[in-house]
Structures are given as structure tokens and as C-alpha cells.
Design a protein around this motif. Structure first.
Motif, short mmCIF file in Angstrom:
data_model
loop_
_atom_site.label_atom_id
_atom_site.label_comp_id
_atom_site.label_asym_id
_atom_site.label_seq_id
_atom_site.Cartn_x
_atom_site.Cartn_y
_atom_site.Cartn_z
N TYR A 134 -25.07 21.98 1.28
CA TYR A 134 -25.56 21.77 0.39
C TYR A 134 -25.50 20.19 -0.41
O TYR A 134 -25.37 19.80 -0.33
CB TYR A 134 -24.51 22.32 -0.99
N GLN A 155 -27.90 18.04 -2.82
CA GLN A 155 -27.88 18.36 -4.03
C GLN A 155 -27.11 18.24 -5.13
O GLN A 155 -26.09 17.71 -4.98
CB GLN A 155 -27.83 20.34 -3.69
N LYS A 156 -27.31 18.15 -6.08
CA LYS A 156 -26.92 18.10 -7.32
C LYS A 156 -25.95 18.55 -7.91
O LYS A 156 -26.26 20.46 -7.83
CB LYS A 156 -27.68 17.86 -8.45
N SER A 204 -22.94 20.15 -10.89
CA SER A 204 -23.05 20.59 -12.07
C SER A 204 -22.46 19.09 -13.52
O SER A 204 -23.63 19.51 -14.06
CB SER A 204 -22.02 21.70 -12.90
N THR A 249 -26.61 23.86 -13.45
CA THR A 249 -26.74 24.59 -11.88
C THR A 249 -26.07 23.75 -11.45
O THR A 249 -25.45 22.58 -10.91
CB THR A 249 -28.15 24.09 -11.24
N ASN A 305 -27.15 25.85 -5.97
CA ASN A 305 -27.98 26.15 -6.85
C ASN A 305 -28.08 27.54 -7.23
O ASN A 305 -28.93 28.33 -7.53
CB ASN A 305 -29.44 26.62 -5.55
N GLU A 306 -26.58 27.77 -7.64
CA GLU A 306 -26.39 28.78 -9.04
C GLU A 306 -26.37 28.21 -10.20
O GLU A 306 -25.94 27.62 -10.10
CB GLU A 306 -24.98 29.50 -8.45
N THR A 307 -26.77 29.44 -10.80
CA THR A 307 -27.20 28.79 -12.33
C THR A 307 -26.30 29.07 -13.44
O THR A 307 -26.32 30.41 -13.22
CB THR A 307 -29.01 28.87 -13.05
#
Length: 322
Positions: free
Chosen positions: A111, A114-115, A117, A234, A238-240
Motif C-alpha cells: 500500500y 497509495q492515497k 482517506s 477511499t 483501496n477500501e471504499t
């Protein structure tokens, strides 16, 4: 006879060397030598899927400094109530007492980059963490009661959305707490104020991390607009999550077609201390960005807040019911 008496011992010595002297016989160059030690199998631990440590970690992770608490403006969109994996969460919107014991896990190279939240990029070698309800951003002290090690991390992501976990830590934070090998472990999490002091935890009960799953009769959440990122959130995994409005009285201050105009109004309200300890957000709905504050505990409070905003900013402010 005399010569034979001297030759027999010499022949006998040569036979001994040929049969038992390993140092005198060269190994066959055509045969592969079997290694005497097996390569150690790396432990996978308890991290996510095919996640794990980075290929080129810093030389001394223990010397990576802890996060330094400071005053930061809460992010409206990242602190709205939301739903993820069938559960509803209501984040804290101000720095309040919080102390909880639970399971900490960590996430690493899978991860990295990654962006989160909060919109920031996840760095596995920075001192950060993810939590379901603590304000974004905020600061906590995380302690491993097994060895007494303690770190300070900045909460900048949402998660973990699992009933058996309390907090997700960066690789660096988990390393300093000595949780890497096990993959997870019991920790104590304490909220810190802007001076790095523990917020007094008077009369704090165990804080629920989420409400129960929606009952079959509950109304489904409205579908997110395809061009409205403000309706979804997100995390670095990558969990929305779907942002979810809360019923109550709100004060709407402005409506804009451009998000930047709404963001500027949010900053103005905060700079003039007009938020009154309620959430202020630039909420996207039906093609328009609406700046609103709330929910207030009563309509009277909402009307008083609207009057104050009109007086200070000389702008229209109306009370609406969500």
C-alpha cells in the motif's frame, strides 16, 4: 627376506591412506556438493495478503522520529459519518478523550504510495496510522504493553474495517513497537492534544468502533454520484466507504458550482470561529457544492448560529432540516 620385511609395512601404510584418509582424496569435480544448512524461510506474519516489509528499508528504523502533535484543522469530508463493509461509523469531530486497548495490525509495501482517506500519500516509513473514528488528522500515543515500547503516530487514514482490530499502523510504527514478526498485537491507544499531552480520560467507557449493521428495514444509502468524490472515501488499502448524512438541523451558508469556492468559505468560517464545535463541510449533492454546518442539537441553536454568521460575514445563512 630382509627386503620383504621392510616393504610390507610400507605397502600396509599406503592401503590405510587410500581407504580411510579423507584428506588425501580429492572430491569428484563432477558431483554437486549437498549444502549442510537450509536457507531460512521468511515469516509472513499477520499482515495483509501479499503485503510485507519493503525491499530497501532505511538503515535504522528505530531512529525515525515520532510524529510531533500540532494544531491542525479537521478535514470535513474525512470526518463525516460513513458506511464501510456493512457497518456505520460516526467519527469524532473534535479532539476528545479517548483511550482504548485492542489489536493493532500494520500495512507495508503493498500500500506504499497509495492515497489515504485524508488525501495524503501513505508512506510506510513515516509514523502514521489508520483509525475508524478518531478525527483526521489527529495524534495518538500507541503503547505495546508486552514490552513497554511506545510511539506517537499521526492518524491520517480510515480503517481497519475489521471487528477484531482497533488500529492500523505504518510499517515504521509497528517496527518500533516490535509487532512486525507477529504481524499484529495488543496495544493501548490514547488520544493526544496539540501539546502532545494525554487528553484526560475521565469517565470514559469503552468506545464503540461502529454501530450495528443496518436492519433489513433500514433505507439503503443513496448511490454515489459518479463525478462526486465527496460522497465516497477511499483509504490506502483501496477500501471504499460511503459518506452518510446524519439527520438534524443544519445551517447552509452557500452553494457553489466550483468546489474551490466552497473550500474557501469553509476556511473563512473556521478562521472567524463560527463553527461552534460542529462539523462544517463542503458537501456535494445534485451537481452543487453546499457549505453547511451541523447537525445542531436543536433548531434554536441552528437559528442562533445562522444569525451570528449573517452578522459577521454579511452573507445569507439558512436553517435546513436533513
Amino acid at each position: 627376506m630382509n627386503s620383504a620385511r621392510y616393504l610390507l609395512p610400507a605397502i600396509f601404510s599406503l592401503l590405510l591412506v587410500a581407504c580411510g584418509g579423507g584428506t588425501s582424496v580429492k572430491p569428484d569435480a563432477g558431483k554437486t556438493q549437498t549444502p549442510t544448512m537450509q536457507q531460512p524461510v521468511p515469516k509472513k506474519g499477520g499482515y495483509y495478503l501479499d503485503d510485507g516489509p519493503g525491499d530497501n528499508p532505511p538503515a535504522d528504523i528505530d531512529n525515525i522520529p515520532d510524529a510531533v502533535p500540532r494544531a491542525e484543522t479537521p478535514l470535513p469530508r474525512a470526518n463525516r459519518p460513513y458506511s464501510a463493509l456493512g457497518r456505520r461509523y460516526t467519527p469524532m469531530t473534535e479532539h476528545s478523550p479517548y483511550k482504548q486497548r485492542g489489536v493493532a495490525s500494520w500495512y507495508g509495501k503493498r500500500y506504499h504510495g497509495q492515497k489515504t482517506s485524508s488525501g495524503e500519500v501513505y508512506d510506510m516509513y513515516s509514523m502514521t496510522g489508520a483509525h475508524t473514528i478518531l478525527p483526521l488528522p489527529s495524534y495518538v500515543r500507541v503503547t505495546n504493553p508486552e514490552n513497554g515500547r511506545s510511539v506517537i503516530v499521526r492518524i491520517n487514514d480510515r480503517g481497519p474495517f475489521h471487528d477484531d482490530r482497533l488500529i492500523d499502523l505504518s510499517y515504521a510504527a509497528a517496527y518500533k513497537l516490535r509487532l512486525i514478526e507477529k504481524g499484529s498485537g495488543i496495544v493501548d491507544v490514547e488520544a493526544l492534544d496539540t501539546n502532545g499531552k494525554t487528553i484526560p480520560a475521565t469517565n470514559i467507557a469503552a468506545s464503540p468502533q461502529a454501530s450495528k449493521p443496518a436492519a433489513p428495514g433500514d433505507q439503503p444509502l443513496p448511490p454515489a454520484e459518479s463525478n462526486a468524490p465527496a460522497n465516497t472515501m477511499t483509504n490506502a488499502m483501496n477500501e471504499t466507504a460511503i459518506n452518510q448524512p446524519v439527520a438534524g438541523d443544519y445551517v447552509q451558508v452557500g452553494a457553489f458550482s466550483l468546489k474551490a469556492n466552497g473550500d474557501r468559505l469553509v476556511e473563512t468560517l473556521q478562521q472567524h470561529n463560527l463553527t461552534d464545535n460542529v462539523q462544517v463541510e463542503n458537501w456535494y449533492n445534485a451537481g452543487t457544492y453546499r457549505v453547511r454546518l451541523g447537525p445542531y442539537s436543536s433548531r434554536q441553536q441552528a437559528e442562533a448560529a445562522a444569525a451570528k454568521i449573517k452578522q459577521v460575514l454579511s452573507t445569507n445563512a439558512i436553517v435546513i432540516r436533513q
